[in-house]
Design an enzyme around this catalytic site. Structure first.
Site, PDB file in Angstrom:
ATOM      1  N   GLY A 136       1.304   5.397   2.975  1.00 32.06           N
ATOM      2  CA  GLY A 136       2.268   4.501   2.519  1.00 32.06           C
ATOM      3  C   GLY A 136       3.440   5.221   2.099  1.00 32.06           C
ATOM      4  O   GLY A 136       4.452   4.835   2.319  1.00 32.06           O
TER       5      GLY A 136
ATOM      6  N   GLY B 271      -1.431   7.691   0.642  1.00 28.61           N
ATOM      7  CA  GLY B 271      -0.815   8.900   1.313  1.00 28.61           C
ATOM      8  C   GLY B 271       0.104   8.556   2.600  1.00 28.61           C
ATOM      9  O   GLY B 271       1.134   8.801   2.851  1.00 28.61           O
TER      10      GLY B 271
ATOM     11  N   GLY C 236       0.842  -1.219   0.047  1.00 29.95           N
ATOM     12  CA  GLY C 236      -0.024   0.030  -0.022  1.00 29.95           C
ATOM     13  C   GLY C 236       0.803   1.226  -0.090  1.00 29.95           C
ATOM     14  O   GLY C 236       0.603   2.032   0.526  1.00 29.95           O
ATOM     15  N   ALA C 237       1.796   1.059  -0.868  1.00 28.22           N
ATOM     16  CA  ALA C 237       2.917   2.318  -0.655  1.00 28.22           C
ATOM     17  C   ALA C 237       2.562   3.397  -1.412  1.00 28.22           C
ATOM     18  O   ALA C 237       2.991   4.611  -1.074  1.00 28.22           O
ATOM     19  CB  ALA C 237       4.347   1.920  -1.179  1.00 28.22           C
TER      20      ALA C 237
ATOM     21  N   TYR D  87     -15.727  -3.754   6.186  1.00 26.21           N
ATOM     22  CA  TYR D  87     -14.426  -3.273   6.324  1.00 26.21           C
ATOM     23  C   TYR D  87     -14.009  -3.613   7.562  1.00 26.21           C
ATOM     24  O   TYR D  87     -12.954  -3.965   7.748  1.00 26.21           O
ATOM     25  CB  TYR D  87     -14.549  -1.864   6.007  1.00 26.21           C
ATOM     26  CG  TYR D  87     -13.309  -1.109   6.296  1.00 26.21           C
ATOM     27  CD1 TYR D  87     -12.212  -1.204   5.253  1.00 26.21           C
ATOM     28  CD2 TYR D  87     -12.984  -0.337   7.351  1.00 26.21           C
ATOM     29  CE1 TYR D  87     -10.826  -0.425   5.529  1.00 26.21           C
ATOM     30  CE2 TYR D  87     -11.818   0.343   7.661  1.00 26.21           C
ATOM     31  CZ  TYR D  87     -10.861   0.162   6.756  1.00 26.21           C
ATOM     32  OH  TYR D  87      -9.697   0.667   6.939  1.00 26.21           O
TER      33      TYR D  87
ATOM     34  N   SER E 273      -7.623  -0.711  11.827  1.00 25.36           N
ATOM     35  CA  SER E 273      -8.415   0.562  12.067  1.00 25.36           C
ATOM     36  C   SER E 273      -9.333   0.297  13.260  1.00 25.36           C
ATOM     37  O   SER E 273      -9.538  -0.581  13.979  1.00 25.36           O
ATOM     38  CB  SER E 273      -9.693   0.510  10.797  1.00 25.36           C
ATOM     39  OG  SER E 273     -10.499   1.336  11.059  1.00 25.36           O
TER      40      SER E 273
END
Length: 308
Positions: free
Chosen positions: A24, A22, A18-19, A183, A147
């Site tokens: 990442g 933002g 996930g680089a 999610y 999360s």
């Protein structure tokens, strides 16, 4: 970026998924600034190479490498793990930062609900496939970006004694689909299997921790807002954390000597925090682990069942 001291990462190999997001981008830049060998993973190679060049220019670190994989595709995850293993004998830090939110229920190319595929099964599969490299690199760290949605999700089913458990009978939201529920449930699975992995890796020198980055102004937050409310939600954006602020805890867990021996914990704002009590149910964690192993094709090898 403000936060922990610049702990040297020279000689340490770090892989970040996930680089391209933002957070990442901040994470890979901070690791490169500390002198690490950074392998950044984006969905597309063009984006990965562009980010590699930007990070090298910003930090002066030329030991930054680009890789690409669609983490919703299990074949791509296997290819990513194989390609990394061909080039690197050791892995010292694995940051599973990739995540996604979808309004509609959709399936991956493997026929798996996308929230579960991207937010949980991708890290589960990649980490298991790279365990030999992590153990070879010990002391090593696995950092899972989860999360706070794990606290709000309705993924818990209340039983006769009001004990909550994750609903293993509907991991893919087939009976009822609510985007934020799906999610949150996937991120909860990430945390619970992370606890199970930490137990499996006890004594190997590999730690496993998860974190809540805060409410960060990222694409996931934007995507989670119903379309009709997005103009109103945009007004709240100045009050959200910046990607740099959101990345602080991930960088702390990846680099700080303070947490070198901490494993099986959940962090928020640089500090450990307890997750909902049902998440500590080891029997449910193990059932969830086995279900995840089946869905990723790892059930026969269970590579995380490693002895020191």
């Amino acid at each position: 970026m403000t936060g922990p001291s610049l702990d040297s990462m020279a000689g340490r190999v770090c892989l970040v998924t996930g680089a391209g997001g933002g957070m990442g981008q901040v994470i890979v830049t901070e690791l490169a600034r500390r002198g690490a060998t950074v392998v950044l993973v984006c969905r597309r190679m063009q984006a990965a190479r562009l980010l590699r060049d930007q990070v090298t220019a910003a930090t002066g670190n030329t030991d930054v490498h680009a890789m690409a994989a669609d983490l919703s595709d299990q074949r791509a995850i296997r290819e990513l793990a194989a390609a990394f293993s061909e080039r690197h004998a050791h892995l010292h830090v694995l940051i599973n930062n990739a995540g996604a939110h979808f309004h509609d229920r959709r399936l991956s190319v493997d026929g798996i609900e996308l929230h579960l595929a991207v937010n949980h099964l991708s890290w589960f599969m990649l980490t298991n496939l790279l365990l030999d490299r992590l153990i070879a690199g010990a002391p090593a760290r696995v950092v899972n970006v989860a999360s706070d949605a794990i606290s709000d999700t309705r993924a818990y089913r209340i039983g006769p004694r009001r004990m909550a458990t994750i609903d293993l009978d509907d991991l893919q939201s087939e009976r009822a689909y609510r985007p934020m529920h799906a999610y949150g449930s996937a991120k909860l699975a990430m945390v619970m299997c992370g606890y199970a992995l930490a137990r499996r890796l006890s004594g190997t020198g590999v730690t496993v921790n998860a974190l809540h980055p805060g409410i960060v102004a990222t694409g996931i937050i934007a995507d989670s807002v119903p379309r009709a409310l997005r103009p109103i939600a945009a007004l709240a954006r100045p009050f959200l954390l910046t990607p740099a602020q959101g990345a602080r805890t991930a960088v702390h867990l990846a680099t700080s000597p303070e947490v070198a021996h901490v494993s099986g914990a959940f962090f928020a704002d640089l500090r450990p925090r307890r997750t909902p009590e049902p998440s500590y149910d080891t029997a449910v964690q193990e059932r969830l682990w086995q279900a995840s192993a089946v869905l990723t094709g790892l059930a026969d090898q269970d590579r995380a069942d490693t002895t020191p």
